[in-house]
Design a protein around this motif. Structure first.
Motif, mmCIF file in Angstrom:
data_model
loop_
_atom_site.group_PDB
_atom_site.id
_atom_site.type_symbol
_atom_site.label_atom_id
_atom_site.label_comp_id
_atom_site.label_asym_id
_atom_site.label_seq_id
_atom_site.Cartn_x
_atom_site.Cartn_y
_atom_site.Cartn_z
ATOM 1 N N PRO A 120 -1.006 7.721 -3.859
ATOM 2 C CA PRO A 120 0.413 7.465 -4.116
ATOM 3 C C PRO A 120 0.673 6.153 -4.849
ATOM 4 O O PRO A 120 1.792 5.675 -4.882
ATOM 5 N N TRP A 121 -0.337 5.563 -5.434
ATOM 6 C CA TRP A 121 -0.229 4.327 -6.213
ATOM 7 C C TRP A 121 -1.050 4.517 -7.476
ATOM 8 O O TRP A 121 -1.818 5.465 -7.582
ATOM 9 N N PRO A 122 -0.920 3.638 -8.462
ATOM 10 C CA PRO A 122 -1.734 3.787 -9.676
ATOM 11 C C PRO A 122 -3.223 3.819 -9.326
ATOM 12 O O PRO A 122 -3.713 2.976 -8.582
ATOM 13 N N ASP A 123 -3.916 4.807 -9.833
ATOM 14 C CA ASP A 123 -5.331 5.010 -9.508
ATOM 15 C C ASP A 123 -6.196 4.122 -10.391
ATOM 16 O O ASP A 123 -6.493 4.458 -11.521
ATOM 17 N N THR A 124 -6.583 2.975 -9.857
ATOM 18 C CA THR A 124 -7.426 2.042 -10.601
ATOM 19 C C THR A 124 -8.900 2.394 -10.464
ATOM 20 O O THR A 124 -9.730 1.836 -11.150
ATOM 21 N N GLY A 125 -9.202 3.302 -9.530
ATOM 22 C CA GLY A 125 -10.587 3.653 -9.281
ATOM 23 C C GLY A 125 -11.235 2.759 -8.241
ATOM 24 O O GLY A 125 -12.327 3.021 -7.790
ATOM 25 N N PHE A 126 -10.566 1.666 -7.888
ATOM 26 C CA PHE A 126 -11.121 0.740 -6.904
ATOM 27 C C PHE A 126 -10.403 0.810 -5.572
ATOM 28 O O PHE A 126 -10.770 0.135 -4.633
ATOM 29 N N SER A 127 -9.329 1.577 -5.485
ATOM 30 C CA SER A 127 -8.589 1.673 -4.224
ATOM 31 C C SER A 127 -9.092 2.891 -3.461
ATOM 32 O O SER A 127 -8.957 4.014 -3.904
ATOM 33 N N PRO A 128 -9.674 2.662 -2.300
ATOM 34 C CA PRO A 128 -10.288 3.778 -1.587
ATOM 35 C C PRO A 128 -9.291 4.706 -0.919
ATOM 36 O O PRO A 128 -8.278 4.270 -0.395
ATOM 37 N N VAL A 129 -9.594 5.967 -0.992
ATOM 38 C CA VAL A 129 -8.915 6.991 -0.206
ATOM 39 C C VAL A 129 -10.018 7.725 0.538
ATOM 40 O O VAL A 129 -10.908 8.305 -0.080
ATOM 41 N N LEU A 130 -9.971 7.659 1.861
ATOM 42 C CA LEU A 130 -10.997 8.285 2.687
ATOM 43 C C LEU A 130 -10.451 9.585 3.261
ATOM 44 O O LEU A 130 -9.604 9.562 4.154
ATOM 45 N N PRO A 131 -10.898 10.737 2.761
ATOM 46 C CA PRO A 131 -10.418 12.004 3.301
ATOM 47 C C PRO A 131 -10.920 12.204 4.722
ATOM 48 O O PRO A 131 -12.039 11.832 5.048
ATOM 49 N N VAL A 132 -10.072 12.781 5.569
ATOM 50 C CA VAL A 132 -10.412 12.903 6.982
ATOM 51 C C VAL A 132 -10.431 14.355 7.451
ATOM 52 O O VAL A 132 -11.361 14.784 8.118
ATOM 53 N N ASP A 133 -9.401 15.130 7.101
ATOM 54 C CA ASP A 133 -9.293 16.476 7.667
ATOM 55 C C ASP A 133 -8.474 17.366 6.736
ATOM 56 O O ASP A 133 -7.692 16.883 5.913
ATOM 57 N N MET A 134 -8.671 18.688 6.877
ATOM 58 C CA MET A 134 -7.938 19.672 6.079
ATOM 59 C C MET A 134 -7.667 20.878 6.970
ATOM 60 O O MET A 134 -8.519 21.282 7.764
ATOM 61 N N THR A 178 -6.858 8.348 4.751
ATOM 62 C CA THR A 178 -6.460 6.964 4.946
ATOM 63 C C THR A 178 -6.822 6.216 3.673
ATOM 64 O O THR A 178 -7.878 6.455 3.098
ATOM 65 N N GLY A 179 -5.947 5.324 3.230
ATOM 66 C CA GLY A 179 -6.252 4.576 2.018
ATOM 67 C C GLY A 179 -5.274 3.459 1.780
ATOM 68 O O GLY A 179 -4.288 3.306 2.508
ATOM 69 N N GLY A 180 -5.561 2.686 0.762
ATOM 70 C CA GLY A 180 -4.666 1.596 0.416
ATOM 71 C C GLY A 180 -5.219 0.761 -0.712
ATOM 72 O O GLY A 180 -6.378 0.879 -1.090
ATOM 73 N N LEU A 181 -4.369 -0.096 -1.224
ATOM 74 C CA LEU A 181 -4.772 -1.007 -2.283
ATOM 75 C C LEU A 181 -5.508 -2.192 -1.667
ATOM 76 O O LEU A 181 -5.267 -2.562 -0.515
ATOM 77 N N SER A 182 -6.366 -2.779 -2.434
ATOM 78 C CA SER A 182 -7.141 -3.927 -1.971
ATOM 79 C C SER A 182 -6.198 -5.037 -1.506
ATOM 80 O O SER A 182 -5.208 -5.343 -2.155
ATOM 81 N N GLY A 183 -6.500 -5.612 -0.354
ATOM 82 C CA GLY A 183 -5.684 -6.701 0.172
ATOM 83 C C GLY A 183 -4.502 -6.253 1.007
ATOM 84 O O GLY A 183 -3.784 -7.082 1.559
ATOM 85 N N GLU A 184 -4.247 -4.948 1.087
ATOM 86 C CA GLU A 184 -3.141 -4.428 1.884
ATOM 87 C C GLU A 184 -3.685 -3.727 3.112
ATOM 88 O O GLU A 184 -4.820 -3.266 3.135
ATOM 89 N N TRP A 185 -2.835 -3.605 4.135
ATOM 90 C CA TRP A 185 -3.199 -2.841 5.315
ATOM 91 C C TRP A 185 -3.284 -1.376 4.900
ATOM 92 O O TRP A 185 -2.464 -0.902 4.111
ATOM 93 N N PRO A 186 -4.261 -0.591 5.380
ATOM 94 C CA PRO A 186 -4.358 0.817 4.987
ATOM 95 C C PRO A 186 -3.134 1.626 5.410
ATOM 96 O O PRO A 186 -2.373 1.208 6.282
ATOM 97 N N LYS A 187 -3.002 2.791 4.803
ATOM 98 C CA LYS A 187 -1.879 3.672 5.077
ATOM 99 C C LYS A 187 -2.389 5.066 5.429
ATOM 100 O O LYS A 187 -3.395 5.509 4.902
ATOM 101 N N ALA A 188 -1.667 5.742 6.319
ATOM 102 C CA ALA A 188 -1.948 7.141 6.638
ATOM 103 C C ALA A 188 -1.346 7.991 5.527
ATOM 104 O O ALA A 188 -0.174 7.813 5.167
ATOM 105 N N LEU A 189 -2.120 8.918 4.989
ATOM 106 C CA LEU A 189 -1.698 9.720 3.837
ATOM 107 C C LEU A 189 -1.778 11.206 4.163
ATOM 108 O O LEU A 189 -2.589 11.630 4.980
#
Length: 181
Positions: free
Chosen positions: A87-101, A110-121
């Protein structure tokens, strides 16, 4: 690794020195690929989950000199990978960790931009993620921040961890979708 009711198994293998998302079915080994290539550095991948429709949740990883520098999430179905955009510009360095489907192909991560608290997605359409903090009414969260999605069931209910910033206290939330009108 994961297994569905048809006996299809997913995980990863090391065919050429890098990890590859792999599907094992009816005696066959199928390489599910990865997002990108040598130009983007996303050459490793891992299958996280498979549902009964045969959709596979895949994490593609960018590794440089043994260090993970980025993660992307995709769904493999009908022979191809489809990137689920953050949900943010994909710089390729911001991790998104898939958990379940779930069986509908809805994905939590779960993911987030560097330096920010992670977010539930959550991805409801298999194409883009939404920060759950932006779709749950603030009056329901009462100051809590959803930072890790844990599970999603076939009714679309999501189990997520939240934190209360002033004290860093943590709690588990069960998020239930509103009925369709």
């Amino acid at each position: 690794m994961s297994i569905n009711d048809s006996g299809q198994v997913v995980g990863y293998s090391y065919p050429n020195g890098s990890s590859r998302a792999t599907l094992w079915q009816q005696g066959q080994v199928i390489d599910l690929g990865h997002l990108g290539g040598t130009a983007t550095g996303y050459t490793d991948s891992e299958a996280i989950e498979i549902n009964n429709r045969g959709q596979v949740l895949v994490q593609s990883v960018r590794v440089v000199n043994g260090v993970v520098l980025g993660r992307r999430t995709a769904v493999w179905e009908q022979g191809g990978l489809r990137h689920i955009k953050p949900p943010w510009p994909d710089t390729g360095f911001s991790p998104v960790l898939p958990v379940d489907m779930n069986e509908s192909g809805q994905v939590v991560a779960t993911g987030g931009l560097s330096g920010e608290w992670p977010k539930a997605l959550v991805s409801l359409d298999g194409r883009s993620f939404i920060d759950l903090n932006t779709v749950v009414a603030a009056s329901n969260l009462k100051g809590w921040q959803l930072f890790e999605a844990l599970k999603i069931n076939n009714a679309g209910q999501i189990l997520a961890l939240a934190r209360w910033a002033p004290t860093n206290e943590r709690a588990t939330f069960l998020l239930t979708p509103l009925p369709k009108r």
